[in-house]
Design a protein around this motif. Structure first.
Motif, PDB file in Angstrom:
ATOM      1  N   ASP A 140       0.838  -1.107   0.109  1.00 13.61           N
ATOM      2  CA  ASP A 140       0.002  -0.047   0.057  1.00 13.61           C
ATOM      3  C   ASP A 140       0.909   1.261   0.116  1.00 13.61           C
ATOM      4  O   ASP A 140       2.334   1.089   0.426  1.00 13.61           O
ATOM      5  CB  ASP A 140      -0.981  -0.080   1.352  1.00 13.61           C
ATOM      6  CG  ASP A 140      -0.420   0.405   2.399  1.00 13.61           C
ATOM      7  OD1 ASP A 140       0.704   1.033   2.595  1.00 13.61           O
ATOM      8  OD2 ASP A 140      -1.372   0.551   3.493  1.00 13.61           O
ATOM      9  N   THR A 141       0.187   2.313  -0.223  1.00  8.65           N
ATOM     10  CA  THR A 141       0.907   3.521  -0.489  1.00  8.65           C
ATOM     11  C   THR A 141       0.930   4.577   0.583  1.00  8.65           C
ATOM     12  O   THR A 141       1.371   5.639   0.649  1.00  8.65           O
ATOM     13  CB  THR A 141       0.668   4.547  -1.671  1.00  8.65           C
ATOM     14  OG1 THR A 141      -0.965   4.760  -1.343  1.00  8.65           O
ATOM     15  CG2 THR A 141       0.618   3.580  -2.898  1.00  8.65           C
ATOM     16  N   ALA A 142       0.757   3.988   1.819  1.00  3.94           N
ATOM     17  CA  ALA A 142       0.527   4.746   3.136  1.00  3.94           C
ATOM     18  C   ALA A 142       1.850   5.511   3.468  1.00  3.94           C
ATOM     19  O   ALA A 142       2.759   4.548   3.672  1.00  3.94           O
ATOM     20  CB  ALA A 142      -0.156   3.981   4.277  1.00  3.94           C
ATOM     21  N   LEU A 143       1.966   6.824   3.631  1.00  5.48           N
ATOM     22  CA  LEU A 143       3.060   7.408   4.263  1.00  5.48           C
ATOM     23  C   LEU A 143       4.244   7.247   3.248  1.00  5.48           C
ATOM     24  O   LEU A 143       5.304   7.320   3.710  1.00  5.48           O
ATOM     25  CB  LEU A 143       3.243   7.167   5.652  1.00  5.48           C
ATOM     26  CG  LEU A 143       2.185   7.264   6.499  1.00  5.48           C
ATOM     27  CD1 LEU A 143       2.734   7.219   7.912  1.00  5.48           C
ATOM     28  CD2 LEU A 143       1.484   8.757   6.401  1.00  5.48           C
ATOM     29  N   SER A 144       4.215   6.773   2.043  1.00  6.08           N
ATOM     30  CA  SER A 144       5.168   6.116   1.160  1.00  6.08           C
ATOM     31  C   SER A 144       5.015   6.942  -0.040  1.00  6.08           C
ATOM     32  O   SER A 144       6.091   6.695  -0.787  1.00  6.08           O
ATOM     33  CB  SER A 144       5.421   4.882   1.133  1.00  6.08           C
ATOM     34  OG  SER A 144       4.130   4.144   0.795  1.00  6.08           O
ATOM     35  N   ALA A 145       3.841   7.510  -0.564  1.00  8.91           N
ATOM     36  CA  ALA A 145       3.855   7.949  -1.936  1.00  8.91           C
ATOM     37  C   ALA A 145       4.561   9.509  -2.017  1.00  8.91           C
ATOM     38  O   ALA A 145       4.038  10.259  -1.563  1.00  8.91           O
ATOM     39  CB  ALA A 145       2.181   8.051  -2.374  1.00  8.91           C
ATOM     40  N   ASN A 146       5.570   9.494  -2.980  1.00  8.48           N
ATOM     41  CA  ASN A 146       6.296  10.933  -3.213  1.00  8.48           C
ATOM     42  C   ASN A 146       7.146  10.615  -4.338  1.00  8.48           C
ATOM     43  O   ASN A 146       7.344   9.481  -4.653  1.00  8.48           O
ATOM     44  CB  ASN A 146       7.070  11.360  -1.828  1.00  8.48           C
ATOM     45  CG  ASN A 146       7.998  10.335  -1.433  1.00  8.48           C
ATOM     46  OD1 ASN A 146       9.106  10.179  -2.083  1.00  8.48           O
ATOM     47  ND2 ASN A 146       8.019   9.634  -0.399  1.00  8.48           N
ATOM     48  N   PRO A 147       7.697  11.547  -4.959  1.00  8.22           N
ATOM     49  CA  PRO A 147       8.494  11.384  -6.068  1.00  8.22           C
ATOM     50  C   PRO A 147       9.893  10.545  -5.801  1.00  8.22           C
ATOM     51  O   PRO A 147      10.387  10.198  -6.836  1.00  8.22           O
ATOM     52  CB  PRO A 147       8.699  12.695  -6.638  1.00  8.22           C
ATOM     53  CG  PRO A 147       7.936  13.715  -5.757  1.00  8.22           C
ATOM     54  CD  PRO A 147       7.566  12.896  -4.408  1.00  8.22           C
ATOM     55  N   ASP A 148      10.309  10.430  -4.762  1.00 11.19           N
ATOM     56  CA  ASP A 148      11.370   9.785  -4.508  1.00 11.19           C
ATOM     57  C   ASP A 148      11.260   8.269  -4.346  1.00 11.19           C
ATOM     58  O   ASP A 148      12.175   7.360  -4.718  1.00 11.19           O
ATOM     59  CB  ASP A 148      12.266  10.350  -3.199  1.00 11.19           C
ATOM     60  CG  ASP A 148      12.515  11.791  -3.500  1.00 11.19           C
ATOM     61  OD1 ASP A 148      13.185  12.243  -4.543  1.00 11.19           O
ATOM     62  OD2 ASP A 148      12.405  12.700  -2.557  1.00 11.19           O
ATOM     63  N   THR A 149      10.114   7.898  -3.698  1.00 12.27           N
ATOM     64  CA  THR A 149      10.017   6.447  -3.495  1.00 12.27           C
ATOM     65  C   THR A 149       9.040   5.728  -4.506  1.00 12.27           C
ATOM     66  O   THR A 149       9.379   4.641  -4.755  1.00 12.27           O
ATOM     67  CB  THR A 149       9.521   6.167  -1.941  1.00 12.27           C
ATOM     68  OG1 THR A 149       8.033   6.969  -1.909  1.00 12.27           O
ATOM     69  CG2 THR A 149      10.166   6.736  -1.199  1.00 12.27           C
ATOM     70  N   LEU A 150       8.065   6.435  -5.097  1.00 12.62           N
ATOM     71  CA  LEU A 150       7.018   5.896  -6.184  1.00 12.62           C
ATOM     72  C   LEU A 150       7.841   5.185  -7.405  1.00 12.62           C
ATOM     73  O   LEU A 150       7.571   3.902  -7.703  1.00 12.62           O
ATOM     74  CB  LEU A 150       6.231   6.983  -6.419  1.00 12.62           C
ATOM     75  CG  LEU A 150       5.059   7.193  -5.595  1.00 12.62           C
ATOM     76  CD1 LEU A 150       4.162   8.145  -6.011  1.00 12.62           C
ATOM     77  CD2 LEU A 150       4.083   5.759  -5.450  1.00 12.62           C
ATOM     78  N   PRO A 151       9.110   5.827  -7.740  1.00 15.41           N
ATOM     79  CA  PRO A 151       9.648   4.889  -8.916  1.00 15.41           C
ATOM     80  C   PRO A 151      10.190   3.820  -8.597  1.00 15.41           C
ATOM     81  O   PRO A 151      10.074   2.733  -9.440  1.00 15.41           O
ATOM     82  CB  PRO A 151      10.614   6.023  -9.303  1.00 15.41           C
ATOM     83  CG  PRO A 151      10.392   7.254  -8.732  1.00 15.41           C
ATOM     84  CD  PRO A 151       9.502   7.280  -7.588  1.00 15.41           C
ATOM     85  N   THR A 152      10.890   3.689  -7.270  1.00 16.66           N
ATOM     86  CA  THR A 152      11.180   2.225  -6.880  1.00 16.66           C
ATOM     87  C   THR A 152      10.221   1.358  -6.659  1.00 16.66           C
ATOM     88  O   THR A 152      10.133   0.220  -6.941  1.00 16.66           O
ATOM     89  CB  THR A 152      12.040   2.337  -5.676  1.00 16.66           C
ATOM     90  OG1 THR A 152      13.244   3.266  -5.804  1.00 16.66           O
ATOM     91  CG2 THR A 152      12.593   1.073  -5.279  1.00 16.66           C
ATOM     92  N   LEU A 153       9.222   1.796  -6.105  1.00 18.96           N
ATOM     93  CA  LEU A 153       7.916   0.712  -5.608  1.00 18.96           C
ATOM     94  C   LEU A 153       7.403   0.477  -7.184  1.00 18.96           C
ATOM     95  O   LEU A 153       7.128  -0.751  -7.270  1.00 18.96           O
ATOM     96  CB  LEU A 153       6.690   1.506  -4.857  1.00 18.96           C
ATOM     97  CG  LEU A 153       5.772   0.739  -4.551  1.00 18.96           C
ATOM     98  CD1 LEU A 153       5.840  -0.492  -3.740  1.00 18.96           C
ATOM     99  CD2 LEU A 153       4.762   1.584  -3.826  1.00 18.96           C
ATOM    100  N   LEU A 154       7.007   1.315  -8.119  1.00 16.14           N
ATOM    101  CA  LEU A 154       6.313   0.982  -9.238  1.00 16.14           C
ATOM    102  C   LEU A 154       7.325   0.245 -10.095  1.00 16.14           C
ATOM    103  O   LEU A 154       7.045  -0.868 -10.892  1.00 16.14           O
ATOM    104  CB  LEU A 154       5.982   2.252 -10.054  1.00 16.14           C
ATOM    105  CG  LEU A 154       5.021   3.138  -9.572  1.00 16.14           C
ATOM    106  CD1 LEU A 154       5.212   4.473 -10.181  1.00 16.14           C
ATOM    107  CD2 LEU A 154       3.716   2.451  -9.684  1.00 16.14           C
ATOM    108  N   ALA A 155       8.816   0.175 -10.061  1.00 16.82           N
ATOM    109  CA  ALA A 155       9.586  -0.625 -10.785  1.00 16.82           C
ATOM    110  C   ALA A 155       9.559  -1.916 -10.020  1.00 16.82           C
ATOM    111  O   ALA A 155       9.990  -2.996 -11.166  1.00 16.82           O
ATOM    112  CB  ALA A 155      11.158  -0.027 -10.796  1.00 16.82           C
ATOM    113  N   PHE A 156       9.644  -1.997  -8.933  1.00 16.45           N
ATOM    114  CA  PHE A 156       9.717  -3.518  -8.001  1.00 16.45           C
ATOM    115  C   PHE A 156       8.539  -4.352  -8.210  1.00 16.45           C
ATOM    116  O   PHE A 156       8.463  -5.393  -8.418  1.00 16.45           O
ATOM    117  CB  PHE A 156      10.396  -3.109  -6.900  1.00 16.45           C
ATOM    118  CG  PHE A 156      10.278  -4.552  -6.035  1.00 16.45           C
ATOM    119  CD1 PHE A 156      11.189  -5.418  -6.321  1.00 16.45           C
ATOM    120  CD2 PHE A 156       9.289  -4.819  -5.003  1.00 16.45           C
ATOM    121  CE1 PHE A 156      11.338  -6.787  -5.559  1.00 16.45           C
ATOM    122  CE2 PHE A 156       9.364  -6.117  -4.499  1.00 16.45           C
ATOM    123  CZ  PHE A 156      10.482  -6.972  -4.521  1.00 16.45           C
ATOM    124  N   ALA A 157       7.412  -3.476  -7.754  1.00 18.45           N
ATOM    125  CA  ALA A 157       6.180  -4.302  -7.447  1.00 18.45           C
ATOM    126  C   ALA A 157       5.511  -4.526  -8.956  1.00 18.45           C
ATOM    127  O   ALA A 157       5.208  -3.777  -9.700  1.00 18.45           O
ATOM    128  CB  ALA A 157       5.412  -3.501  -6.564  1.00 18.45           C
TER     129      ALA A 157
END
Length: 210
Positions: A140-157
């Motif tokens: 889930d994106t709780a407290l983690s959606a921002n321009p620095d972390t989303l690229p990694t999450l979207l690339a991995f998951a």
């Protein structure tokens, strides 16, 4: 009325489990009867972190960083213990973007493989298998959606395994609103946005789509 029949009447969409209980992490053999029943039911399990089983650093609240490690520890233990492969019907959702998992997944996989080899574990779970199992989690994106972390999450998951999260009721309204604005501003195509905002959750919880 038996305990099982009472459970069947709850109508729950899923359950919430803490990453550790007094230092015993999900994936430990003590949880195997529970996991077997959850697997039999094809349950959705939301994993939320707790305080680490160790002393705090003075002045640093556990929810600043320790919670992220707690989630990551639970995910590693679930995979390395074979829980995720024994019970593939369980849909595990990791809160807060999976903690440190997407960012460190390749290091984690190689380290766990090497640790098994040094310890003489047989058979060794290769790092490619560990990575594949780690990718089976939902995030889930709780407290983690921002321009620095989303690229990694979207690339991995897997993009079908990312769902919107707010951390309600634990996060303050200002914190939840901040990360929601970051997610809304992030450049996603219409299909991705619809899936993260609602579609992926509807697939997990079909009752919400009715």
């Amino acid at each position: 009325m038996t305990r099982r029949s009472r459970a069947n009447e709850l109508g729950a969409d899923g359950i919430v489990l803490l990453a550790n209980q007094s230092g015993t992490y999900l994936g430990d053999a003590a949880f195997e009867p529970l996991m077997a029943e959850l697997g039999r039911r094809g349950a959705t399990v939301f994993i939320h972190p707790a305080e680490l089983p160790g002393p705090l650093v003075p002045g640093i609240p556990p929810y600043a960083a320790d919670f992220l490690l707690d989630t990551t520890r639970a995910a590693m233990n679930l995979v390395l213990s074979g829980t995720t492969t024994r019970h593939p019907g369980i849909r595990f959702i990791l809160s807060h973007g999976g903690g440190f998992l997407p960012y460190a997944a390749h290091r984690i996989a190689l380290a766990l493989q090497a640790h098994q080899q040094v310890g003489g574990v047989q058979p060794v779970m290769p790092h490619e298998t560990i990575l594949a199992e780690l990718r089976r989690f939902y995030f889930d994106t709780a407290l983690s959606a921002n321009p620095d972390t989303l690229p990694t999450l979207l690339a991995f998951a897997d993009p079908a395994r990312i769902t919107f999260g707010s951390d309600f009721p634990y996060a303050t309204p200002d914190m939840s609103a901040y990360f929601t604005r970051q997610l809304d501003a992030y450049p996603l195509d219409d299909d991705q946005r619809a899936a993260i905002d609602r579609g992926n959750a509807e697939a997990l919880f079909p009752r919400l789509a009715r």
